[in-house]
Design an enzyme around this catalytic site. Structure first.
Site, short mmCIF file in Angstrom:
data_model
loop_
_atom_site.label_atom_id
_atom_site.label_comp_id
_atom_site.label_asym_id
_atom_site.label_seq_id
_atom_site.Cartn_x
_atom_site.Cartn_y
_atom_site.Cartn_z
N LYS A 1 -36.39 -18.50 13.72
CA LYS A 1 -35.06 -19.01 14.09
C LYS A 1 -34.42 -18.16 15.19
CE LYS A 1 -31.88 -18.46 10.83
NZ LYS A 1 -31.19 -18.28 9.52
N SER B 253 -28.86 -21.99 7.60
CA SER B 253 -28.89 -21.92 9.06
C SER B 253 -30.30 -22.00 9.64
CB SER B 253 -28.24 -20.61 9.53
OG SER B 253 -28.91 -19.47 9.01
N SER C 161 -29.87 -20.03 3.37
CA SER C 161 -30.29 -20.46 4.70
C SER C 161 -31.79 -20.61 4.88
CB SER C 161 -29.75 -19.49 5.77
OG SER C 161 -28.36 -19.63 5.89
#
Length: 506
Positions: free
Chosen positions: A108, A183, A207
């Site tokens: 990410k 996220s 997340s």
């Protein structure tokens, strides 16, 4: 209920799904791909080309990969193939020292990869380039894995839909009208779509596990302080926040969880006793299919609640295990415990939105947002406002929920011991439509509570619901007992199938 029907009407036409798989290599586990590269059944270059082609095929629809290093990755793949051809290391040595040699992966856009952007979804960081690898990325490179791209996130990793003003919105691979979570949403999406062999995410409130849930893949949040958080941005403000945050793997196959965790744990791997065999029959199983009724959290869908009955039946028939149903009412206060335990004595979110150069003017940014000129998302501004007006660090309310968390943590650790796991919902509903989380903001509580309890947890995909969207459950274990939740994930994958692949046209 009215909100759900409104969004169903808005998105009354089914969205696009991911394109079919055209190369069967994309269906294999990272562990299997690594072995085939070592034994010369595949070359790293062949594998790299397959995943690059897959990213190029799915990204126009899904927007999961936001930056790539294809050219450098291809050179590194060729170097991996040359190392194997040179035969300076035999297969056994390669398997031990470079277990993922030549295997491409993604991470990410908040975990540093040297030479790549590290925007963390914040407009003011869109030109920031990482000067060194995060510790986890460095360990994976040492193990031979090759980073090929960065995946999308929410703004500063603080929301459970992956959308920001730098890279835009990521769409669910099973139906593009739905969210991918956050996220690590772009990473969960990339794994479901077979856009990389495995992925790395981070998790301070769910997340890793929420994106794994919404995209139907496996995700593991490790025990506290085992995997280094160095190189993740935003950085935890306090040591306590650091204990809530965990960097961990997302993958399509449960077999990849343990070897990946072993690598990213580095020298702390011994703390987890990952080499100890786990006998499923000797695990004590507990399960709870809801938080027992928090008023601000959606009820758990019937299709998810049924999963617990199916698992209990499987355990009984296959292993003569009697899973014990519990009804721990402290879960009702999950979102309050997470919210207040995340409070810090300094560095407000409005400062982080300014990239730690002063603070944003919240009212002014809301006005700019209304006319389309703000650099921030609505939810980021709302989060900053809520933090500013709510009871702060050290308040009586804060102290109350810290104390309640401590009591709850002791009770959970006593319940689980060193041989128990708790099966618990990862999320109360399948992936909502885009923007729908704004009307149900506290649904993250099913994962967030695990972070403030500082326990490890593994999300396990359990197929698709009646709308064709992934569902599953999380397996929670005691501190440093990650091997138990991962062993249960492997067992449930065998019993129920795990990840549901895209259509195949090969």
């Amino acid at each position: 209920m009215g909100t759900r029907f409104l969004f169903k009407w808005i998105y009354r036409s089914k969205g696009a799904a991911m394109p079919p798989i055209k190369n069967l290599v994309l269906l294999e586990s990272a562990t299997s791909i690594a072995k085939k590269i070592r034994t010369r059944k595949l070359t790293s270059v062949e594998v790299m080309k397959a995943f690059v082609a897959r990213i190029e095929a799915v990204n126009p629809t899904l927007n999961c990969v936001v930056s790539d290093r294809f050219e450098d990755a291809m050179k590194e793949a060729a170097a991996a193939d040359e190392l194997i051809r040179a035969a300076t290391m035999d297969e056994e040595t390669l398997a031990k020292e470079k277990p993922f040699l030549g295997v491409p992966f993604t991470t990410k856009d908040c975990i540093a990869v040297k030479g790549m952007m590290q925007s963390s979804g914040l407009y003011k960081r869109r030109h920031v380039i990482a000067e060194e690898d995060a510790d986890t990325i460095g360990l994976l490179r040492k193990a031979g894995a090759i980073p090929i791209g960065l995946t999308n996130i929410s703004e500063l990793c603080m929301w459970w839909e992956s959308n920001n003003t730098v890279h835009g919105r990521t769409r669910n691979p099973y139906d593009s009208n739905h969210i991918v979570g956050g996220s690590s949403g772009g990473e969960g999406c990339a794994q479901a779509a077979s856009a990389s062999a495995f992925g790395i995410g981070s998790d301070i409130g769910g997340s890793i596990r929420m994106p794994a849930f919404f995209n139907g893949v496996f995700g593991h949040k490790p025990s506290k302080f085992v995997v280094s958080n160095k190189g993740q941005y935003p950085r935890p403000v306090t040591k306590e926040q650091d204990s809530f945050l965990g960097i961990g793997p997302l993958c399509r196959r449960a077999d990849d969880l343990l070897p990946l965790l072993r690598i990213i744990a580095g020298t702390n791997e011994k703390l987890l006793r990952l080499d100890e065999p786990v006998d499923i029959k000797k695990i004590r199983f507990f399960y709870q299919d809801s938080d027992t009724g928090s008023l601000l959290v959606s009820p758990v869908s019937k299709e998810i609640r049924v999963l617990f009955e199916k698992i209990a039946l499987h355990l009984d028939k296959a292993h003569k295990i009697k899973a014990e149903r519990i009804q721990e009412k402290k879960f009702r206060k999950s979102f309050q415990m997470w919210l207040y335990n995340m409070k810090t004595p300094s560095m407000m979110f409005q400062q982080q939105l300014a990239n730690l150069r002063g603070s944003i003017n919240i009212p002014w940014e809301f006005l700019k947002w209304c006319v389309g000129y703000s650099e921030h998302t609505f939810i980021a501004l709302t989060t900053a406002l809520a933090e500013k007006i709510g009871p702060g660090y050290g308040s009586s309310v804060y102290e109350k929920f810290v104390e309640e968390r401590d009591v709850f943590r002791r009770e959970m650790m006593e319940l689980l011991g060193d041989d128990g796991v708790l099966l618990y919902p990862t999320h109360p509903t399948a992936a909502p439509h885009h923007n729908e989380p704004l009307f149900k903001p506290f649904n993250f509580s099913y994962t967030g509570i695990v972070n403030v309890l500082t326990l490890p947890a593994t999300h396990v995909p359990m197929g698709l619901d009646s709308q064709g969207l992934p569902i599953g459950i999380q397996v929670i274990a005691n501190d440093k007992c990650d091997r138990l939740s991962i062993a249960v994930a492997r067992e449930l994958e065998k019993a129920f199938g795990g990840w549901t692949p895209p259509p195949i046209d090969a």
